[in-house]
Design a protein around this motif. Structure first.
Motif, mmCIF file in Angstrom:
data_model
loop_
_atom_site.group_PDB
_atom_site.id
_atom_site.type_symbol
_atom_site.label_atom_id
_atom_site.label_comp_id
_atom_site.label_asym_id
_atom_site.label_seq_id
_atom_site.Cartn_x
_atom_site.Cartn_y
_atom_site.Cartn_z
ATOM 1 N N ARG A 1 0.825 -1.217 0.000
ATOM 2 C CA ARG A 1 0.000 0.000 0.000
ATOM 3 C C ARG A 1 0.858 1.266 0.000
ATOM 4 O O ARG A 1 0.565 2.211 -0.736
ATOM 5 N N GLU A 2 1.895 1.291 0.796
ATOM 6 C CA GLU A 2 2.723 2.497 0.891
ATOM 7 C C GLU A 2 3.387 2.811 -0.447
ATOM 8 O O GLU A 2 3.418 3.974 -0.878
ATOM 9 N N GLU A 3 3.945 1.788 -1.101
ATOM 10 C CA GLU A 3 4.600 2.010 -2.391
ATOM 11 C C GLU A 3 3.602 2.499 -3.440
ATOM 12 O O GLU A 3 3.911 3.386 -4.241
ATOM 13 N N ILE A 4 2.383 1.939 -3.410
ATOM 14 C CA ILE A 4 1.353 2.362 -4.375
ATOM 15 C C ILE A 4 0.970 3.814 -4.123
ATOM 16 O O ILE A 4 0.855 4.619 -5.059
ATOM 17 N N ALA A 5 0.799 4.177 -2.853
ATOM 18 C CA ALA A 5 0.420 5.547 -2.510
ATOM 19 C C ALA A 5 1.508 6.540 -2.922
ATOM 20 O O ALA A 5 1.218 7.614 -3.478
ATOM 21 N N LYS A 6 2.753 6.172 -2.696
ATOM 22 C CA LYS A 6 3.868 7.051 -3.052
ATOM 23 C C LYS A 6 3.954 7.236 -4.558
ATOM 24 O O LYS A 6 4.137 8.358 -5.060
ATOM 25 N N GLU A 7 3.790 6.146 -5.319
ATOM 26 C CA GLU A 7 3.892 6.217 -6.771
ATOM 27 C C GLU A 7 2.691 6.925 -7.379
ATOM 28 O O GLU A 7 2.800 7.562 -8.435
ATOM 29 N N SER A 8 1.526 6.854 -6.716
ATOM 30 C CA SER A 8 0.308 7.468 -7.236
ATOM 31 C C SER A 8 0.413 8.990 -7.289
ATOM 32 O O SER A 8 -0.288 9.643 -8.075
ATOM 33 N N ALA A 9 1.277 9.542 -6.465
ATOM 34 C CA ALA A 9 1.440 10.990 -6.438
ATOM 35 C C ALA A 9 2.235 11.508 -7.629
ATOM 36 O O ALA A 9 2.245 12.712 -7.896
ATOM 37 N N LYS A 10 2.865 10.616 -8.374
ATOM 38 C CA LYS A 10 3.682 11.017 -9.512
ATOM 39 C C LYS A 10 2.831 11.151 -10.769
ATOM 40 O O LYS A 10 1.807 10.490 -10.909
ATOM 41 N N LYS A 11 3.285 11.997 -11.684
ATOM 42 C CA LYS A 11 2.554 12.221 -12.929
ATOM 43 C C LYS A 11 2.545 10.972 -13.805
ATOM 44 O O LYS A 11 1.543 10.659 -14.457
ATOM 45 N N SER A 12 3.662 10.267 -13.854
ATOM 46 C CA SER A 12 3.767 9.038 -14.653
ATOM 47 C C SER A 12 4.246 7.899 -13.745
ATOM 48 O O SER A 12 5.453 7.620 -13.666
ATOM 49 N N PRO A 13 3.294 7.247 -13.056
ATOM 50 C CA PRO A 13 3.673 6.176 -12.121
ATOM 51 C C PRO A 13 4.380 5.021 -12.821
ATOM 52 O O PRO A 13 4.057 4.675 -13.951
ATOM 53 N N LYS A 14 5.353 4.452 -12.124
ATOM 54 C CA LYS A 14 6.056 3.279 -12.631
ATOM 55 C C LYS A 14 5.599 2.045 -11.857
ATOM 56 O O LYS A 14 5.015 2.140 -10.783
ATOM 57 N N ALA A 15 5.889 0.889 -12.405
ATOM 58 C CA ALA A 15 5.521 -0.365 -11.755
ATOM 59 C C ALA A 15 6.332 -0.547 -10.477
ATOM 60 O O ALA A 15 7.562 -0.415 -10.490
ATOM 61 N N VAL A 16 5.648 -0.844 -9.376
ATOM 62 C CA VAL A 16 6.349 -1.003 -8.097
ATOM 63 C C VAL A 16 6.016 -2.337 -7.418
ATOM 64 O O VAL A 16 6.545 -2.636 -6.352
ATOM 65 N N LEU A 17 5.173 -3.143 -8.033
ATOM 66 C CA LEU A 17 4.776 -4.400 -7.411
ATOM 67 C C LEU A 17 5.624 -5.560 -7.946
ATOM 68 O O LEU A 17 6.136 -5.492 -9.068
ATOM 69 N N PRO A 18 5.764 -6.627 -7.169
ATOM 70 C CA PRO A 18 6.606 -7.772 -7.597
ATOM 71 C C PRO A 18 5.968 -8.531 -8.760
ATOM 72 O O PRO A 18 4.931 -9.191 -8.596
ATOM 73 N N ALA A 19 6.604 -8.457 -9.915
ATOM 74 C CA ALA A 19 6.054 -9.080 -11.124
ATOM 75 C C ALA A 19 5.920 -10.589 -10.970
ATOM 76 O O ALA A 19 4.922 -11.185 -11.395
ATOM 77 N N ASP A 20 6.922 -11.224 -10.344
ATOM 78 C CA ASP A 20 6.893 -12.683 -10.208
ATOM 79 C C ASP A 20 5.675 -13.142 -9.424
ATOM 80 O O ASP A 20 5.019 -14.136 -9.781
ATOM 81 N N ALA A 21 5.348 -12.434 -8.357
ATOM 82 C CA ALA A 21 4.206 -12.813 -7.533
ATOM 83 C C ALA A 21 2.905 -12.653 -8.306
ATOM 84 O O ALA A 21 1.995 -13.487 -8.208
ATOM 85 N N ILE A 22 2.814 -11.571 -9.103
ATOM 86 C CA ILE A 22 1.605 -11.335 -9.894
ATOM 87 C C ILE A 22 1.446 -12.405 -10.963
ATOM 88 O O ILE A 22 0.358 -12.958 -11.157
ATOM 89 N N VAL A 23 2.529 -12.707 -11.666
ATOM 90 C CA VAL A 23 2.462 -13.716 -12.729
ATOM 91 C C VAL A 23 2.112 -15.085 -12.160
ATOM 92 O O VAL A 23 1.368 -15.863 -12.776
ATOM 93 N N ASP A 24 2.632 -15.400 -10.972
ATOM 94 C CA ASP A 24 2.284 -16.677 -10.340
ATOM 95 C C ASP A 24 0.774 -16.782 -10.135
ATOM 96 O O ASP A 24 0.175 -17.846 -10.352
#
Length: 377
Positions: free
Chosen positions: A137-160
């Protein structure tokens, strides 16, 4: 004894005045076959109905959707997230799933964006994706404040999670070009149903009376026209038993259960189009199941020459199917059919279709026993 490799299901089914699967103009779908126009029901339409019944019977639902960001956002809001942050959590799942992210497209104003591709997942997988977002949640909230958010979540966990399957994913397969590692080869081939005879579309002009008319109002409240047809359909599907075993990691008990529920659903469902207006909830006139050791065999060519029944098409179609099955039996290598049986409205056995089962439950039991042996044997 020959090894069972495929299970074929053939059905003749008569639908009365109906339009269970219409085209973009509202007319029953059609196909020209053997020079005659037939009414057609797409494999996608009937397969979806079968899929939903299998999932309902097994209590194992899946979802095919482009609205995965909104589904995740709903779950995050239920956990106490602010609506905007929850939507960004859904966006982050999609953004982090693949290199460069999966493309999002704008939906209606005020609604979460949709993905450019359909996801096909067990419902439980969406809960798991929401859990991943909640853990960051904290990483998402921090990235949401940016104009062009970048991916911050673990790709491996999502793909699994995106690789997870349920019964119908193992049966029907899944394709997602953006994430090839999540793809599953389907074990089922499902044909378009078509009438064994030529058909024509009938137009139904109808009106609706306003129950609260103005004084001296003799007109209708609504006028329109619908398009319908009738016919006896040939339906066919097959299951790659070896392919299903691979999808299930060799779990024979689960394979037996899935094949049972698939054949049962194939026999018992009718697509939902215009059903409130036509109630075309019929059962098959005839069903034939064959377990084969070589390859699947469709009997669609039996009806390349349109049936011309003098007193209806169901009986004439049954005779045509029986005759064609006999010819195939003489033409093809003997011993390739492990088990075959049929059942239907006619109480007399039909030639060339194996023994007559006493009803649909016995037909399914016999077919599954032919594919996997008797329970406890």
């Amino acid at each position: 004894m020959s090894t069972p490799k495929f299970l074929d299901v053939h059905v003749l089914q008569t639908l009365p005045y109906s339009n269970v699967n219409r085209d973009d103009l509202g007319s029953p779908k059609s196909v020209v076959y053997g020079g005659a126009e037939r009414t057609r029901i797409s494999s996608q339409s009937w397969k979806r109905t079968v899929r939903h019944q299998v999932e309902e019977n097994l209590g194992d639902p899946a979802v095919r959707t482009r609205r995965i960001t909104g589904q995740i956002a709903e779950r995050l809001v239920a956990r106490g997230w602010d609506a905007k942050l929850a939507e960004n959590g859904g966006r982050q799942i999609v953004l982090s799933a693949a290199k460069g992210g999966i493309k999002l497209e704008k939906e209606k104003e005020g609604e979460p964006p949709v993905t450019s591709v359909l996801f096909y997942l067990p419902v439980s997988a969406i809960d798991a994706l929401s859990d991943i977002a909640a853990e960051h949640r904290e990483e998402i909230a921090k990235e949401s404040a940016k104009k062009s958010p970048k991916a911050v979540l673990p790709a491996d966990a999502i793909v699994d999670v995106l690789r997870s399957r349920n019964a119908t994913v193992n049966l029907f397969g899944r394709m997602l070009a953006e994430l090839p590692s999540t793809e599953v080869d389907g074990a089922v081939q499902f044909a378009h149903a078509f009438t064994t005879h030529g058909t024509s579309v009938e137009v139904d002009f109808f009106t609706a009376v306003d129950d609260v008319p103005k004084e001296n109002d003799r007109g209708s409240g609504h006028m329109n026209a619908g398009q319908f047809s009738t016919g006896t359909f040939y339906r066919y599907a097959n299951i790659d038993l070896a392919g299903l075993a691979r999808n299930l990691g060799g779990d024979t008990d689960t394979a037996r259960e899935l094949v049972t529920e698939f054949v049962r659903a194939f026999l018992s469902t009718v697509p939902s189009g215009k059903q409130n207006a036509t109630a075309a909830a019929t059962l098959p006139d005839l069903a034939y199941v064959a377990v084969r050791s070589d390859r699947p065999v469709s009997f669609a060519p039996a009806f390349e020459s349109a049936v011309r029944g003098e007193s209806g098409f169901a009986a004439a179609s049954r005779d045509r199917l029986s005759e064609y099955a006999g010819r195939i039996g003489e033409l093809w290598w003997p011993g390739t059919i492990v088990t075959e049986c049929h059942t239907g409205i006619d109480t007399k056995p039909v030639e060339h279709l194996g023994d007559r089962a006493t009803g649909f439950p016995t037909l399914v039991e016999t077919a599954v026993a032919g594919a996997y042996g008797q329970v406890g044997s």
